[in-house]
Motif scaffolding. Sequence first.
Motif, PDB file in Angstrom:
ATOM      1  N   UNK A   1     118.439 -32.066  57.645  1.00 54.96           N
ATOM      2  CA  UNK A   1     118.632 -32.228  59.077  1.00 54.96           C
ATOM      3  C   UNK A   1     118.941 -33.687  59.392  1.00 54.96           C
ATOM      4  N   UNK A   2     119.973 -33.871  60.223  1.00 56.49           N
ATOM      5  CA  UNK A   2     120.311 -35.203  60.724  1.00 56.49           C
ATOM      6  C   UNK A   2     120.295 -35.106  62.233  1.00 56.49           C
ATOM      7  N   UNK A   3     119.556 -35.992  62.878  1.00 55.26           N
ATOM      8  CA  UNK A   3     119.525 -35.936  64.335  1.00 55.26           C
ATOM      9  C   UNK A   3     119.308 -37.326  64.918  1.00 55.26           C
ATOM     10  N   UNK A   4     119.491 -37.392  66.217  1.00 53.83           N
ATOM     11  CA  UNK A   4     119.378 -38.670  66.912  1.00 53.83           C
ATOM     12  C   UNK A   4     117.919 -39.020  67.172  1.00 53.83           C
ATOM     13  N   UNK A   5     117.665 -40.287  67.270  1.00 55.89           N
ATOM     14  CA  UNK A   5     116.328 -40.776  67.571  1.00 55.89           C
ATOM     15  C   UNK A   5     115.861 -40.232  68.915  1.00 55.89           C
ATOM     16  N   UNK A   6     114.611 -39.790  68.969  1.00 56.11           N
ATOM     17  CA  UNK A   6     114.054 -39.266  70.205  1.00 56.11           C
ATOM     18  C   UNK A   6     114.003 -37.750  70.281  1.00 56.11           C
ATOM     19  N   UNK A   7     114.733 -37.093  69.412  1.00 61.93           N
ATOM     20  CA  UNK A   7     114.720 -35.625  69.423  1.00 61.93           C
ATOM     21  C   UNK A   7     113.555 -35.099  68.591  1.00 61.93           C
ATOM     22  N   UNK A   8     113.239 -33.837  68.797  1.00 59.24           N
ATOM     23  CA  UNK A   8     112.185 -33.184  68.024  1.00 59.24           C
ATOM     24  C   UNK A   8     112.813 -32.230  67.012  1.00 59.24           C
ATOM     25  N   UNK A   9     112.209 -32.164  65.870  1.00 62.34           N
ATOM     26  CA  UNK A   9     112.745 -31.354  64.776  1.00 62.34           C
ATOM     27  C   UNK A   9     111.669 -30.406  64.271  1.00 62.34           C
ATOM     28  N   UNK A  10     112.040 -29.138  64.129  1.00 61.39           N
ATOM     29  CA  UNK A  10     111.086 -28.146  63.628  1.00 61.39           C
ATOM     30  C   UNK A  10     111.487 -27.692  62.230  1.00 61.39           C
TER      31      UNK A  10
ATOM     32  N   UNK B   1      90.184 -18.570  43.707  1.00 61.43           N
ATOM     33  CA  UNK B   1      90.004 -19.748  42.849  1.00 61.43           C
ATOM     34  C   UNK B   1      91.085 -19.818  41.785  1.00 61.43           C
ATOM     35  N   UNK B   2      91.439 -21.008  41.437  1.00 62.52           N
ATOM     36  CA  UNK B   2      92.406 -21.195  40.367  1.00 62.52           C
ATOM     37  C   UNK B   2      93.777 -20.682  40.670  1.00 62.52           C
ATOM     38  N   UNK B   3      94.151 -20.630  41.924  1.00 64.45           N
ATOM     39  CA  UNK B   3      95.493 -20.189  42.283  1.00 64.45           C
ATOM     40  C   UNK B   3      96.396 -21.394  42.478  1.00 64.45           C
ATOM     41  N   UNK B   4      97.623 -21.302  41.967  1.00 62.20           N
ATOM     42  CA  UNK B   4      98.522 -22.446  42.102  1.00 62.20           C
ATOM     43  C   UNK B   4      99.098 -22.544  43.502  1.00 62.20           C
ATOM     44  N   UNK B   5      99.491 -23.748  43.873  1.00 63.48           N
ATOM     45  CA  UNK B   5     100.258 -23.954  45.080  1.00 63.48           C
ATOM     46  C   UNK B   5     101.724 -23.729  44.730  1.00 63.48           C
ATOM     47  N   UNK B   6     102.412 -23.029  45.610  1.00 68.74           N
ATOM     48  CA  UNK B   6     103.842 -22.829  45.433  1.00 68.74           C
ATOM     49  C   UNK B   6     104.551 -23.654  46.491  1.00 68.74           C
ATOM     50  N   UNK B   7     105.566 -24.374  46.072  1.00 69.83           N
ATOM     51  CA  UNK B   7     106.238 -25.299  46.960  1.00 69.83           C
ATOM     52  C   UNK B   7     107.578 -24.768  47.443  1.00 69.83           C
ATOM     53  N   UNK B   8     107.934 -25.171  48.656  1.00 73.42           N
ATOM     54  CA  UNK B   8     109.286 -24.954  49.134  1.00 73.42           C
ATOM     55  C   UNK B   8     110.203 -26.009  48.535  1.00 73.42           C
ATOM     56  N   UNK B   9     111.486 -25.909  48.828  1.00 71.60           N
ATOM     57  CA  UNK B   9     112.457 -26.842  48.270  1.00 71.60           C
ATOM     58  C   UNK B   9     112.628 -28.104  49.100  1.00 71.60           C
ATOM     59  N   UNK B  10     111.817 -28.246  50.130  1.00 70.47           N
ATOM     60  CA  UNK B  10     111.841 -29.489  50.882  1.00 70.47           C
ATOM     61  C   UNK B  10     112.893 -29.550  51.965  1.00 70.47           C
ATOM     62  N   UNK B  11     112.669 -30.458  52.902  1.00 69.85           N
ATOM     63  CA  UNK B  11     113.612 -30.725  53.994  1.00 69.85           C
ATOM     64  C   UNK B  11     113.888 -32.211  54.031  1.00 69.85           C
ATOM     65  N   UNK B  12     115.149 -32.562  53.885  1.00 68.97           N
ATOM     66  CA  UNK B  12     115.550 -33.969  53.993  1.00 68.97           C
ATOM     67  C   UNK B  12     115.822 -34.263  55.446  1.00 68.97           C
ATOM     68  N   UNK B  13     114.994 -35.109  56.049  1.00 69.11           N
ATOM     69  CA  UNK B  13     115.128 -35.449  57.462  1.00 69.11           C
ATOM     70  C   UNK B  13     115.687 -36.853  57.609  1.00 69.11           C
ATOM     71  N   UNK B  14     116.801 -36.967  58.307  1.00 65.05           N
ATOM     72  CA  UNK B  14     117.418 -38.275  58.557  1.00 65.05           C
ATOM     73  C   UNK B  14     117.546 -38.471  60.056  1.00 65.05           C
ATOM     74  N   UNK B  15     116.922 -39.513  60.555  1.00 64.07           N
ATOM     75  CA  UNK B  15     116.948 -39.824  61.984  1.00 64.07           C
ATOM     76  C   UNK B  15     117.847 -41.037  62.183  1.00 64.07           C
ATOM     77  N   UNK B  16     118.856 -40.862  63.005  1.00 60.96           N
ATOM     78  CA  UNK B  16     119.814 -41.950  63.222  1.00 60.96           C
ATOM     79  C   UNK B  16     119.385 -42.861  64.377  1.00 60.96           C
TER      80      UNK B  16
END
Lengths: 110, 116
Positions: B11-20, B101-116
Motif C-alpha cells: 500500500x502506498x498512500x498520502x500522509x494523513x490517511x488511514x490504512x486498514x 500448547x505447543x502450537x506454531x504461529x502461522x504468518x501472513x505474507x506481510x504488508x509493505x506500507x509506504x507513506x508519502x
Amino acid sequence: GENVEQHPSTLSVQEGDSAVIKCTYSDSASNYFPWYKQELGKGPQLIIDIRSNVGEKKDQRIAVTLNKTAKHFSLHITETQPEDSAVYFCAAKDAGKSTFGDGTTLTVKP
Amino acid sequence: GAVVSQHPSWVICKSGTSVKIECRSLDFQATTMFWYRQFPKQSLMLMATSNEGSKATYEQGVEKDKFLINHASLTLSTLTVTSAHPEDSSFYICSALWTGPGQPQHFGDGTRLSIL
C-alpha cells in the motif's frame, strides 16, 4: 521475560556444505521451539519445530536439536542449495507468545 | 498452502490517511492473532496481541490510538494505521495461533506500507 539469542547473524556457505544456526533461551518454562524461514518480501514460514520432551527432530535435509539443560537449540541444514538462501529465525514459546531471535541471513553460494 | 492470508500486500498512500490491513486464518480458528512490525534486516517486533472478542494488548511503546486492532471473529483481525505519517512506513506482518500448547504461529505474507 524470555530472551532469545541467535548466532551467527550472517552465514555464508558453499552449495552442498552444511549450515548450523544456534539459539539460546533464558526461560526454563519455554517448551516449544519453532524455526522460521523468511524470504525477501514475504512473511516467515515454519520449517521445523521441536517440543521440550524431544531432543532431536529431522525432516529431510533439516534437523533441529534441543538441549534443555543448557537451554540451547540448533538448526542444521545439510546439502545446502541456493534456494536455502533466506533469513532464518528461531523462537521460544511457553503458554503465551513466542520470543524470536534476531535472525540469521544465510547465503548459499552456487 | 497458505494458512494465513494478509491483505493488501503493498500500500502506498498520502500522509494523513488511514490504512486498514486484514489478516485471515484460512484453515483454522485463531483465538489469538499477533501483529508485528519489521524494519529492514531486523527481527520481528511485536506490536500487539489480540484475542477474539476482547481488547488487544499492546506492547510498551506502541500507541494504541495510532494502531487500532479489531479481532471481531475467530478468522479475522484488522490493523488500522490511523493518520499515517512517513515514519509509519514499514513491513507489517500478522500471525495467527490456534489454541493449544505447543502450537506454531502461522504468518501472513506481510504488508509493505509506504507513506508519502
